[in-house]
Scaffold this active site. Structure first.
Site, PDB file in Angstrom:
ATOM      1  N   LYS A  59       0.983  -1.107   0.055  1.00 32.45           N
ATOM      2  CA  LYS A  59      -0.034  -0.112   0.064  1.00 32.45           C
ATOM      3  C   LYS A  59       0.927   1.255  -0.122  1.00 32.45           C
ATOM      4  CE  LYS A  59      -3.852  -2.053   2.438  1.00 32.45           C
ATOM      5  NZ  LYS A  59      -4.718  -2.360   3.746  1.00 32.45           N
ATOM      6  N   GLN A 103      -4.866  -1.329   9.511  1.00 34.07           N
ATOM      7  CA  GLN A 103      -4.666  -2.598   9.191  1.00 34.07           C
ATOM      8  C   GLN A 103      -5.420  -3.542  10.096  1.00 34.07           C
ATOM      9  OE1 GLN A 103      -3.974  -3.342   6.221  1.00 34.07           O
ATOM     10  NE2 GLN A 103      -4.025  -5.718   6.553  1.00 34.07           N
ATOM     11  N   ASP A 126     -11.318   3.036   3.969  1.00 34.51           N
ATOM     12  CA  ASP A 126     -11.701   1.571   3.983  1.00 34.51           C
ATOM     13  C   ASP A 126     -13.264   1.704   3.992  1.00 34.51           C
ATOM     14  OD1 ASP A 126      -9.998  -0.394   4.007  1.00 34.51           O
ATOM     15  OD2 ASP A 126      -9.534  -0.318   5.966  1.00 34.51           O
TER      16      ASP A 126
END
Length: 307
Positions: A59, A103, A126
């Site tokens: 990422k 995460q 997200d």
């Protein structure tokens, strides 16, 4: 009768994602050049899970290649919930950060729901915050979970107008199944969400023009569960022993999806491979969400990112 020589068209998520990242990069450059705003993404990882470390590194590298500001905050697995929430609060207040991603999974001492709920919904790239889930459900602009967003992009690129098609989603998670259903409803599909308590799951799957598999069970969807000519989106990423007995005995593994790929290839009209299908779209859509979040913060109309 299914033609035994028929082979499904492969949906190349890797190539589509590369194109999307290029478009996001160009749009971000214009945003910085014309408005002085450089999109910024902060990723937080707690602990040293190897798979998560690789994913977070990818990422960060992709974000930097796209010309965005990239921050990675690596915390020890002993980090307290209070310390993690404090970091989220700092990033919420940072005007140079437009997207925040924590995460998952988090260590046992941390309540994931509390942490995700603490992220500013306008920086929740997200798309997991209940505010963004609500916006999606009622059709308001918001940040959409990356995997279902990427899956919908692939479907539209493959099929064009999705209106009237019957979509069956196997899996009802908040991360994939539920938002996928909302996105396909918005595309005027007829949507069925199947799950562990659904009756006669194979028959439900065989009714689908679009079949989305998101259950996390290796190769659960068999070839004879698929309607001939259907489009199959395989969201599953499962690590199983190598098909080679010698390698398997050495502990070697391979990655498979939730669909029995070779069986499905003989029946489906189009299918995403695993790896190389939906996976690359997740990171690309994360960058797209970061760009959109930066535009909204700046009060700027975003460029269209369609192919």
């Amino acid at each position: 009768m299914v033609d035994p020589a028929a082979r499904a068209t492969l949906i190349d998520g890797k190539a589509f994602a590369a194109g999307l990242v290029e478009r996001v990069s160009a749009a971000s450059s214009r945003l910085e050049r014309n408005h002085g705003v450089r999109p910024g993404l902060a990723v937080i990882i707690v602990g040293d899970d190897p798979a998560s470390q690789i994913y977070v590194r990818n990422k960060g590298e992709t974000t930097t290649r796209a010309g965005m500001r990239s921050e990675t905050h690596r915390l020890a697995d002993t980090t307290t919930q209070a310390d993690l929430l404090a970091l989220v609060g700092t990033l919420n207040a940072d005007p140079g950060i437009h997207g925040i991603l924590v995460q998952l999974p988090l260590p046992a001492q941390i309540d994931s729901s509390a942490v995700l709920g603490a992220i500013d919904p306008d920086k929740d790239v997200d798309g997991f915050h209940v505010v963004n889930a609500g916006r999606l459900a009622v059709g308001l602009p918001g940040l959409v979970p990356c995997t279902p967003l990427g899956s919908t992009m692939l479907l539209k690129a493959t099929l064009g107008d999705l209106s009237g098609l019957h979509a069956v989603i196997v899996g009802r998670s908040n991360i994939v199944g539920k938002p996928m259903a909302q996105l396909l409803l918005a595309e005027n599909c007829t949507v069925t969400v199947a799950h562990s308590r659904s009756r006669d799951l194979p028959a439900l799957c065989r009714s689908a023009d679009i079949l989305v598999a998101a259950v996390g069970r290796p190769e659960m969807i068999r070839g004879d569960w698929i309607k001939p000519g259907a489009t199959v989106i395989d969201v599953g990423i499962n690590r199983v022993p190598s098909a080679d007995p010698v390698k398997a005995a050495e502990g070697k593994t391979r990655v498979v999806g939730d669909v029995a790929f070779q069986e499905a290839m003989a029946v489906a009209g189009a299918i995403t491979p695993v790896p190389g299908g939906v996976g690359p779209m997740t990171i690309a859509c994360l960058l797209a969400n970061t760009y959109l979040a930066a535009c909204r913060t700046a009060g700027v109309e975003p460029d269209h990112l369609d192919a």
